[in-house]
Design an enzyme around this catalytic site. Structure first.
Site, PDB file in Angstrom:
ATOM      1  N   TYR A 108      -0.821   4.385  12.895  1.00 10.49           N
ATOM      2  CA  TYR A 108      -2.191   4.892  12.721  1.00 10.49           C
ATOM      3  C   TYR A 108      -3.122   4.271  13.782  1.00 10.49           C
ATOM      4  CZ  TYR A 108      -0.133   7.149   8.745  1.00 10.49           C
ATOM      5  OH  TYR A 108       0.676   7.944   7.977  1.00 10.49           O
ATOM      6  N   GLN A 141      -6.907  -1.284   1.014  1.00 13.00           N
ATOM      7  CA  GLN A 141      -6.454  -1.081   2.396  1.00 13.00           C
ATOM      8  C   GLN A 141      -7.376  -0.098   3.111  1.00 13.00           C
ATOM      9  OE1 GLN A 141      -2.842   1.040   3.752  1.00 13.00           O
ATOM     10  NE2 GLN A 141      -2.286  -0.828   4.833  1.00 13.00           N
ATOM     11  N   HIS A 169      -5.463  -1.584   7.976  1.00 14.03           N
ATOM     12  CA  HIS A 169      -4.180  -0.945   8.304  1.00 14.03           C
ATOM     13  C   HIS A 169      -4.011  -0.920   9.823  1.00 14.03           C
ATOM     14  CE1 HIS A 169      -0.661   1.339   8.033  1.00 14.03           C
ATOM     15  NE2 HIS A 169      -1.036   2.320   7.238  1.00 14.03           N
ATOM     16  N   GLY A 170      -3.242  -1.885  10.307  1.00 12.85           N
ATOM     17  CA  GLY A 170      -2.983  -1.924  11.749  1.00 12.85           C
ATOM     18  C   GLY A 170      -1.540  -1.541  12.047  1.00 12.85           C
ATOM     19  N   ALA A 171      -0.876  -0.892  11.063  1.00  7.18           N
ATOM     20  CA  ALA A 171       0.570  -0.655  11.168  1.00  7.18           C
ATOM     21  C   ALA A 171       0.906   0.836  11.226  1.00  7.18           C
ATOM     22  CB  ALA A 171       1.261  -1.278   9.943  1.00  7.18           C
ATOM     23  N   PRO A 230       0.826  -1.213   0.000  1.00  4.84           N
ATOM     24  CA  PRO A 230       0.000   0.000   0.000  1.00  4.84           C
ATOM     25  C   PRO A 230       0.862   1.266   0.000  1.00  4.84           C
ATOM     26  CG  PRO A 230      -0.127  -1.167   2.111  1.00  4.84           C
ATOM     27  CD  PRO A 230       0.603  -2.054   1.170  1.00  4.84           C
ATOM     28  N   MET A 231       0.510   2.200  -0.871  1.00  2.39           N
ATOM     29  CA  MET A 231       1.238   3.480  -0.931  1.00  2.39           C
ATOM     30  C   MET A 231       0.266   4.635  -1.122  1.00  2.39           C
ATOM     31  SD  MET A 231       4.642   2.865  -3.174  1.00  2.39           S
ATOM     32  CE  MET A 231       3.993   1.579  -4.215  1.00  2.39           C
TER      33      MET A 231
HETATM   34  C1  LIG Z   1       4.831   6.909  -0.948  1.00  4.88           C
HETATM   35  C2  LIG Z   1       4.555   5.892   0.119  1.00  4.88           C
HETATM   36  C3  LIG Z   1       3.283   5.817   0.656  1.00  4.88           C
HETATM   37  C4  LIG Z   1       2.969   4.841   1.631  1.00  4.88           C
HETATM   38  N1  LIG Z   1       1.676   4.729   2.070  1.00  4.88           N
HETATM   39  C5  LIG Z   1       1.320   3.654   2.837  1.00  4.88           C
HETATM   40  C6  LIG Z   1      -0.049   3.372   3.100  1.00  4.88           C
HETATM   41  O1  LIG Z   1      -0.981   4.051   2.638  1.00  4.88           O
HETATM   42  N2  LIG Z   1      -0.328   2.299   3.888  1.00  4.88           N
HETATM   43  C7  LIG Z   1       0.663   1.494   4.410  1.00  4.88           C
HETATM   44  O2  LIG Z   1       0.361   0.526   5.110  1.00  4.88           O
HETATM   45  N3  LIG Z   1       1.970   1.744   4.154  1.00  4.88           N
HETATM   46  C8  LIG Z   1       2.319   2.773   3.364  1.00  4.88           C
HETATM   47  N4  LIG Z   1       3.641   2.962   3.016  1.00  4.88           N
HETATM   48  C9  LIG Z   1       4.674   2.031   3.524  1.00  4.88           C
HETATM   49  C10 LIG Z   1       5.014   0.970   2.484  1.00  4.88           C
HETATM   50  O3  LIG Z   1       3.883   0.138   2.202  1.00  4.88           O
HETATM   51  C11 LIG Z   1       6.192   0.070   2.940  1.00  4.88           C
HETATM   52  O4  LIG Z   1       5.853  -0.556   4.154  1.00  4.88           O
HETATM   53  C12 LIG Z   1       7.534   0.788   3.104  1.00  4.88           C
HETATM   54  O5  LIG Z   1       7.760   1.715   2.044  1.00  4.88           O
HETATM   55  C13 LIG Z   1       8.706  -0.203   3.134  1.00  4.88           C
HETATM   56  O6  LIG Z   1       8.659  -1.059   1.985  1.00  4.88           O
HETATM   57  P1  LIG Z   1       9.631  -0.872   0.699  1.00  4.88           P
HETATM   58  O7  LIG Z   1      11.043  -1.119   1.182  1.00  4.88           O
HETATM   59  O8  LIG Z   1       9.196  -1.915  -0.287  1.00  4.88           O
HETATM   60  O9  LIG Z   1       9.478   0.523   0.195  1.00  4.88           O
HETATM   61  C14 LIG Z   1       3.983   3.952   2.086  1.00  4.88           C
HETATM   62  C15 LIG Z   1       5.282   4.060   1.549  1.00  4.88           C
HETATM   63  C16 LIG Z   1       5.573   4.995   0.565  1.00  4.88           C
HETATM   64  C17 LIG Z   1       6.963   5.043  -0.017  1.00  4.88           C
END
Ligand SMILES: Cc1cc2nc3c(=O)[nH]c(=O)nc-3n(C[C@H](O)[C@H](O)[C@H](O)COP(=O)(O)O)c2cc1C
Length: 378
Positions: A189, A109, A184-186, A31-32
């Protein structure tokens, strides 16, 4: 097959069944948040094309950005999508159809920001388990600036309203055609604010020991299960680190993990997704001597586990699967660089490093497209 014609298939690229959903491989888009709606929380055509690009690039599963669950306290950022109004549900339906046509599964999510809300279209104040000023500051890439405010401590009525928001949103997600939902329990939040000892100072049944602090997450899962039935795929994302605290670890270590994972499995989650906000898996995974958090989750909960954090390194991802640390992996930053990451790994093509400029000054899709155009010109 002779030795020289043998093609080694990366273990990630083997098929997997997640809660009854057949996936063509074990690679998910994490999720991003992309803060890219026009302001009314309705997903746009740009978002549809963005999510569809991962399906075309051969990701088996896509988990959407955190999406708000009510017209009250849940919204985290301006331009965040919701799954509440008919216009939002309809736009998600179109987006889901496009992703399905391109061959991937897609989960929504569900997110409630609690004290970490940076901007809320519906309310001006924030709610959280306790009136504790959040650490850190609002994040500029999601349009925030300056310190958070002190939240109001949630009453039992507020807690019920938040839970109802999750349950109704899961029904809405199913109506929009999503293959499942992930709560989203992480990352600090609302659910994580209940789980974390320093943001939860409650003395009622939602606070105290880890058994009390996990209760809110359990009740969210139970309410969703009641609303959508036993079969609908329902995951939970958890982490020790947070967007505003990269060093926090569960104070009871492995014992806390055992309580958290077993309580959620018993409540009816179909999979667990362990995030590594701000760090990679190698730095956050160890929970006891020789035991990783994802291994522990698999052992305790007996359901599939998705590992996250730095998995764009194919050798790390391979190790995770081969050594039994997880069943699947998810990529955030790696998927932003290469929407076709699984295809590239299958073909043995080069992978580029993540450039933080993709997210600056804003983490929007528009900004990422601009970054790509500039890079192609040079
Ligand atoms: C631009 C961006 C937005 C994110 N938004 C969320 C989100 O909405 N929900 C979530 O659980 N994690 C979010 N994350 C965290 C990512 O899902 C992930 O846990 C974190 O970037 C580490 O993984 P990676 O090494 O593959 O980037 C976000 C990360 C980035 C970079």
């Amino acid at each position: 097959m002779s030795q020289d014609t043998h093609i080694k298939i990366h273990p990630l690229l083997t098929s997997f069944s997640l809660a009854g959903i057949p996936l063509k491989n074990r690679v998910a888009v994490a999720p991003m948040s992309r803060v890219s709606t026009s302001g009314d929380g309705v997903p746009t055509e740009k978002m549809r094309d963005y999510y569809t690009s991962f399906a075309k690039g051969q990701f088996g599963m896509i988990i959407t950005e955190g999406t708000y669950t009510d017209q009250a306290q849940s919204q985290a950022y301006a331009h965040q999508p919701g799954i509440v109004t008919q216009a939002q549900i309809q736009a998600w339906r179109t987006l889901v159809q496009s992703v399905h046509t391109a061959g991937a599964s897609i989960f929504l999510q569900l997110m409630h920001a609690g004290a970490l809300s940076q901007e809320n279209h519906y309310r001006t104040h924030t709610l959280a388990p306790s009136a504790v000023l959040p650490k850190g500051e609002k994040m500029p890439e999601y349009g925030g600036q300056g310190p958070f405010s002190v939240p109001e401590a949630m009453s039992e009525k507020h807690i019920l309203e938040a839970i109802e928001g999750f349950a109704q949103s899961a029904v809405n997600a199913r109506d929009a055609g999503f293959d499942g939902v992930e709560v989203h329990g992480a990352n600090g939040y609302l659910l994580d604010q209940f789980i974390t000892n320093y943001t939860n100072r409650r003395t009622d049944r939602y606070g105290g020991s880890i058994k009390g602090r996990i209760r809110f997450a359990v009740e969210v899962v139970e309410a969703i299960r009641l609303a959508v039935g036993k079969e609908y795929p329902l995951g939970m994302r958890l982490s020790q680190t947070k967007v505003n605290d990269f060093v926090y670890r569960w104070p009871g270590g492995q014992k806390d993990g055992e309580v958290i994972f077993s309580a959620l499995a018993e409540a009816g989650v179909s999979y667990l997704h362990l995030a590594s906000e701000g760090r990679d898996w190698r730095k956050t995974a160890s929970i006891a001597d020789g035991v990783t958090i994802t291994q522990l989750a698999r052992k305790v909960a007996h359901i599939p586990v998705i590992a996250n954090g730095g998995m764009h390194d194919p050798s790390l991802a391979e190790q995770i699967i081969n050594e039994g640390h997880a069943d699947m992996i998810s990529l955030a930053r790696g998927a932003l660089v290469h929407a076709d990451w699984p295809q590239r790994v299958a073909q043995g093509l080069a992978l580029e490093a993540f450039d933080p400029e993709i997210l600056h000054p804003r983490a929007t899709i528009e900004n990422a497209l601009r970054w790509r155009t500039l890079r192609e010109r040079h």
